[in-house]
Scaffold this motif. Structure first.
Motif, PDB file in Angstrom:
ATOM      1  N   VAL A 266       0.845  -1.190   0.000  1.00 50.19           N
ATOM      2  CA  VAL A 266       0.000   0.000   0.000  1.00 50.19           C
ATOM      3  C   VAL A 266       0.883   1.244   0.000  1.00 50.19           C
ATOM      4  O   VAL A 266       0.610   2.237  -0.657  1.00 50.19           O
ATOM      5  N   LEU A 267       1.998   1.147   0.747  1.00 53.06           N
ATOM      6  CA  LEU A 267       2.906   2.290   0.848  1.00 53.06           C
ATOM      7  C   LEU A 267       3.856   2.395  -0.342  1.00 53.06           C
ATOM      8  O   LEU A 267       4.781   3.193  -0.329  1.00 53.06           O
ATOM      9  N   GLY A 268       3.694   1.505  -1.327  1.00 56.20           N
ATOM     10  CA  GLY A 268       4.446   1.681  -2.565  1.00 56.20           C
ATOM     11  C   GLY A 268       5.602   0.732  -2.803  1.00 56.20           C
ATOM     12  O   GLY A 268       6.397   0.952  -3.720  1.00 56.20           O
ATOM     13  N   ALA A 269       5.727  -0.362  -2.017  1.00 56.00           N
ATOM     14  CA  ALA A 269       6.826  -1.301  -2.254  1.00 56.00           C
ATOM     15  C   ALA A 269       6.592  -2.075  -3.555  1.00 56.00           C
ATOM     16  O   ALA A 269       5.456  -2.412  -3.881  1.00 56.00           O
ATOM     17  N   SER A 270       7.688  -2.318  -4.305  1.00 59.22           N
ATOM     18  CA  SER A 270       7.557  -3.087  -5.541  1.00 59.22           C
ATOM     19  C   SER A 270       7.692  -4.574  -5.232  1.00 59.22           C
ATOM     20  O   SER A 270       8.051  -4.966  -4.114  1.00 59.22           O
ATOM     21  N   ILE A 271       7.437  -5.410  -6.239  1.00 52.05           N
ATOM     22  CA  ILE A 271       7.587  -6.862  -6.056  1.00 52.05           C
ATOM     23  C   ILE A 271       9.022  -7.174  -5.652  1.00 52.05           C
ATOM     24  O   ILE A 271       9.276  -7.969  -4.752  1.00 52.05           O
ATOM     25  N   ALA A 272       9.969  -6.506  -6.331  1.00 52.23           N
ATOM     26  CA  ALA A 272      11.385  -6.748  -6.040  1.00 52.23           C
ATOM     27  C   ALA A 272      11.685  -6.430  -4.576  1.00 52.23           C
ATOM     28  O   ALA A 272      12.415  -7.182  -3.911  1.00 52.23           O
ATOM     29  N   ASP A 273      11.096  -5.331  -4.061  1.00 53.88           N
ATOM     30  CA  ASP A 273      11.329  -4.986  -2.655  1.00 53.88           C
ATOM     31  C   ASP A 273      10.850  -6.102  -1.741  1.00 53.88           C
ATOM     32  O   ASP A 273      11.506  -6.467  -0.767  1.00 53.88           O
TER      33      ASP A 273
END
Lengths: 803, 234
Positions: A716-723
């Motif tokens: 929700v806070l914007g993390a990507s799949i890679a993160d």
């Protein structure tokens, strides 16, 4: 009675929760059971192998009292070698000198010979000449004939059941004759006994035992102290007499041995039960299917590792999922369950899982046994006579595994407090998390260690296969020459065979340059010194060229020079050992008189396994003692050449069955036991990595489930799949790194030791170790990433809503 | 039945000390229905865990059935608890892997009661609480009210003398909440002592005494003359 009822009811209730728990978390149950099941399968297979190896020769009823005499030969250069052959006079002398010795027997295993009876002709490779005492010492089961008298007369032979059936069908063989085409001529041996086939787990194998006195005429090399060519076994009166006999042996040797012949020779007694596994350094020995105690130890260690890895999975998964069980523990305690009851419950649960795994592994063992056995060259004999103790043993192991795997989780889970039920605070304790990290690191370390060992074994074996041996092993066909008649045909065979344009060279001699005999030579004149032991090689003209060997000084034997029959060719090691600057023209003298002149020095080549250094070698021109006809083929038209060789052979030697092979096959067989270990090591390492990954898979799945809300919030806070993938794998990256640091030094230590057993070996480079780490890391990441990516792709709203 | 003298409970986490109960004195007689109320963090639940022999006090004396129990071993406390105390929780705390019947049977198993007698006892209490038809259901197949009734049945099936209830209505709607209160009141009328922690003054009015806690201190004790009763409802 009351406690029984009470216990039974509580026990049933525990069982219910155990089984309903299992059905509620099938995947974790599967991981636990599958890990343990694989563990038990490998364990059982290895135990079968180890038991088989440890039980070699134990079928002999007097096994505890039987010893083999081994000689310790010391060369002037200080080199020591052990050989399992002795002087023929040694056995009888020992028996007359030592009251502790009940009996001795001398054996002469004979090279393959052609035997026939009537029109039935076979090559026999298990013919042994022996004293009649053989039946007092080793355990044989006579079906026909009189054990006490069977080998008393010359030209008597005792055969086994299979051999009897081959030559005589259903007729009674006693009194019938088998003709042996040996070097010493064609002789008929009378069958005086038939015995049951000798067991396979024996270092000796026989199918025909002939009387030794047949060979002991006046000029025989099989009498006296001059030659070293018989295998001697001793039977002691009592097993505890070993020390006293062993202590007196040096004195016995000093008084009995002609010192001029055997300076610096010592003997010792090797227990029969040690022969199979502890004879790696002994030369000139008969040791059928020789084993290696290091391999037995290595595999035992692997068996332990695989089960241990599965136990770690169990502990990790159980403690990781403890929060799910914590409520049950709390409620049970609240309702009056004792701490101890809960410990029993959880240990019981792990024992149940362990037994389920054992049960499932039994059909797997049955299924894999034939494959495993063929990898072990059919060595494992599963006896169905004593299955019960074996199965009970396995059950004991399953019990121990259940206890070991269950004891920590049991104490951990049962320590949850019911007061926490009211406060609703069950979480993974720091202690539990740290333990899981330690155990996971240990798993990786074991996996990395095994993979490193496997890579090194593969590299070393490839190095050996590809190392230049000093001769050309490709395209060299050989045919055994088993008697004087076939050897007499060498010149005509050569002439005929060379008519085929695809046959490049023909000669005769030893297969790898040296046979299995030693000779003693000295250098005449001042400074020549005492007799030295050298390897002997008997060859024909053209041997060096046919084998593709290299002359570094002088020349090889030539048909044009008649004097070459009193010439020799030596190897570089031999020339160096005498520190000759110019060896050509130097003279050497054999123990029984004649002098030979050195005409050439041949470049060193390896005649045995690359485990051994090259010894001094002398090559004699002696066509009548050549063991093999050697044929160098062109790379084209091989099959037609082989057909041509067969036709020629059959035309010249119609009574001798045609048999042939290639040198490269022969050499591969030399490394059979290493090949065997290599294949098994690869298989076991794979299994170990698989079990470790199974655990990792379970743990990651659990962690991902636990962190589903965190993942949702991060997304929700914007993390990507890679993160997300990085977040879930960061810990594993660290654990693998720590595991590498722990595993590498241990692997280095053991593999350096293993490599030291080879005279020619690879160097250990950091790359080997790094690559094993990278390999395990990659496999771990593949295991992880499946779930990490899934978690990364999941819809955050869903995760948050269901929390 | 229950007497507390100068009872203190202090939790230590690292350097931090938290006083959960400070100097509490309390007496509960057999057959009483006591409600413990107070704001969040006032020590209600801690008091209940000590009364329920799940935890021991840091200081002071606790007499349960005239026996000083604050220093008893875990095993002895488990024995006392098993025979005398039943628990009812806000979140029911049933074992999900066991059916309603099996959950109720659990305390009897630990008491070592024979199978046939167990069956009679479980069926009797299920009948009394009107949950017989749900006997083979698993907790997740039951409504909140039904689950709490199973939990109450479990608390009294062994004829326990005290019921300790921690917010028994907290997870229930008002109709189900009323029903559970009614059950507790009926059990109390039959002679069972009930000690209930609650936030709700409405539910506290079912008790005949209300004990108020604030920051770990007993600040007030009210005897309720106009206690609600089951007979009043019917």
């Amino acid at each position: 009675m009351k406690t029984f009822w009470k216990g039974r009811g509580v026990f049933r209730s525990y069982l219910k929760t155990i089984f309903r728990n299992i059905s509620g978390s099938k995947i974790y149950f599967f991981i636990n059971v599958a890990g343990l099941c694989i563990g038990f399968t490998i364990f059982t297979l290895i135990v079968l192998y180890v038991l088989n190896e440890l039980n070699y020769d134990t079928f002999n009823k007097k096994a505890d009292r039987i010893y083999r005499v081994v000689e310790l030969q010391k060369s002037p250069g200080g080199q020591v070698q052990r050989v399992a052959i002795t002087m023929p006079a040694l056995g009888p002398a020992l028996q007359s000198e030592f009251p502790e010795i009940a009996s001795t027997v001398r054996l002469i295993p004979w090279p393959t010979v052609l035997c026939h009876s009537g029109d039935r002709r076979f090559y026999e490779n298990k013919l042994t000449f022996a004293d009649s005492t053989i039946f007092d010492i080793f355990t044989f089961h006579f079906i026909e004939g009189n054990e006490a008298k069977a080998l008393n007369d010359p030209y008597s032979v005792v055969i086994d059941q299979t051999t009897a059936a081959r030559y005589f069908g259903k007729q009674n063989p006693i009194g019938k004759f088998i003709t042996v085409d040996a070097d010493f001529g064609q002789n008929a041996f009378q069958v005086t006994g038939v015995v049951q086939d000798f067991p396979r787990n024996s270092h000796l194998t026989f199918n025909m035992i002939a009387s030794l006195n047949t060979l002991q005429n006046k000029n025989s090399p099989f009498i006296g102290w001059a030659d070293n060519d018989v295998v001697t076994y001793i039977l002691l009166n009592r097993a505890n007499r070993f020390e006293s006999v062993q202590r007196k042996l040096p004195e016995f040797m000093a008084t009995n041995l002609p010192t001029d012949l055997w300076k610096g020779l010592e003997i010792y007694m090797q227990p029969l039960k040690d022969i199979h596994l502890y004879s790696g350094e002994i030369l000139y020995q008969v040791n059928h299917n020789m084993g290696n105690i290091d391999t037995v130890r290595l595999f035992s260690l692997i068996a332990f590792f695989v089960i241990f890895l599965a136990c770690i999975n169990f502990v990790n998964l159980t403690t990781a999922r403890s929060t799910i069980r914590a409520r049950e523990v709390g409620i049970r305690k609240l309702l009056g369950s004792y701490h101890s009851h809960l410990i029993y419950q959880f240990i019981g649960e792990s024992i149940v899982i362990s037994f389920v795994a054992l049960l499932l592994s039994l059909p797997l063992v049955e299924a894999f046994l034939p494959t495993f056995n063929s990898m072990m060259r059919g060595r494992i004999i599963v006896s169905y006579d004593n299955q019960l103790p074996f199965l009970l043993g396995l059950c004991a192991v399953a019990l121990v595994v259940g206890l070991v795997a269950g004891i920590y989780p049991a104490f951990y889970l049962s320590s949850f407090r019911s007061a926490d039920l009211l406060k609703g605070r069950f979480g993974s304790s720091k202690r539990g998390i740290l333990l899981r990290k330690i155990l996971t690191t240990l798993q990786f370390a074991i996996a990395i260690g095994l993979v490193t060992a496997t890579i090194i074994v593969i590299m070393q074996m490839n190095f050996i296969y590809d190392k230049p041996l000093g001769f050309n092993k490709r395209g060299l066909m050989y045919i055994p020459l088993r008697d004087t008649k076939s050897r007499s045909k060498i010149p005509v065979l050569r002439e005929k065979l060379l008519e085929d344009p695809n046959i490049l060279a023909v000669s005769a001699g030893e297969l790898t340059g040296s046979g299995t005999t030693q000779g003693k030579i000295s250098v005449p004149g001042p400074g020549g010194g005492s007799l030295r032991i050298v390897r002997e090689s008997f060859v024909d003209y053209g041997y060096v060229q046919t084998m593709g060997m290299k002359i570094v000084e002088g020349r090889s034997f030539s048909r044009d020079r008649l004097s070459d029959s009193s010439s020799v060719v030596v190897n570089e090691t031999m020339a160096n050992s005498f520190s000759w600057k110019d060896p050509i023209g130097k003279k050497i003298e054999t123990a029984n008189g004649p002098t030979f002149m050195i005409i050439g020095v041949i470049k060193d080549f390896n005649y045995f396994s690359l485990r051994e250094k090259v010894d001094p070698l002398v090559m004699w021109l002696h066509p009548n003692r050549c063991q093999y006809l050697l044929i160098r083929l062109a790379s084209r038209g091989r099959s037609s050449s082989i057909r041509y060789v067969k036709t020629t052979w059959n035309a010249l030697l119609p009574s001798h069955p045609f048999e042939y092979s290639f040198l490269s096959n022969y050499l591969d067989k030399q490394y059979g036991s290493e090949r065997e270990s290599e294949h098994l090591l690869i298989m076991f390492s794979l299994v170990a990595v698989l079990v470790a990954c199974l655990g990792l898979f379970g743990l990651t799945m659990h962690t991902t489930e636990q962190r589903i809300k965190e993942i949702g919030i991060r997304k929700v806070l914007g993390a990507s799949i890679a993160d997300i993938v990085l977040m879930l794998s960061r810990e594993t990256i660290w654990l693998v790194l720590i595991a590498c640091m722990a595993a590498w030094p241990v692997a280095y230590y053991f593999m350096a030791r293993w490599l030291n057993g080879f005279a020619y070996r690879i160097d250990l480079t950091p790359l080997t170790f790094i690559s094993s780490g990278v390999l395990v890391f990659t496999i771990a990441m593949l295991t992880l990433s499946f779930q990490a990516i899934n978690a990364g792709l999941s819809n955050p709203a869903k995760a948050l809503r269901y929390e | 039945m229950i007497r507390l003298y100068n009872l203190r409970k202090i939790y230590r986490t690292g350097q931090v000390e938290t006083t959960a109960i400070a100097n509490a004195n309390l007496r509960i007689d057999p057959g009483e229905f006591v409600a413990i109320t107070g704001p969040s963090g006032s020590g209600k639940t801690t008091l209940l865990t000590i009364l329920g022999l799940l935890d021991s006090p840091t200081e002071g004396q606790y007499y349960f059935l005239d026996e000083e129990v604050s220093k008893l071993t875990e095993k002895r406390r488990a024995d006392l608890r098993r025979r005398n105390i039943g628990f009812v929780f806000q979140n029911f705390n049933l074992i999900n892997q066991l059916t309603a019947y099996e959950n109720i049977e659990l305390p009897l198993l630990h008491m070592g009661i024979a199978s046939s007698q167990r069956k009679d006892m479980v069926m009797a209490v299920m009948d009394k609480l009107r949950i017989t038809t749900r006997r083979n259901h698993y907790p997740q197949q039951l409504s909140g009210g039904q689950q709490q009734r199973v939990a109450v049945a479990r608390a009294v099936v062994g004829n326990q003398r005290v019921i300790l209830a921690d917010e028994p209505t907290g997870n229930l709607d008002s109709r189900n909440g009323e029903e559970v209160m009614e059950l507790l009141a009926r059990l109390n009328e039959d002679g069972t002592t009930v000690v209930m922690v609650t936030h709700s003054t409405e539910y506290a009015s079912w008790a005949n005494r209300v004990v108020q806690l604030f920051d770990g201190h007993v600040t007030n004790e009210n005897i309720l003359e106009g206690k609600r009763s089951v007979s009043e409802l019917s």
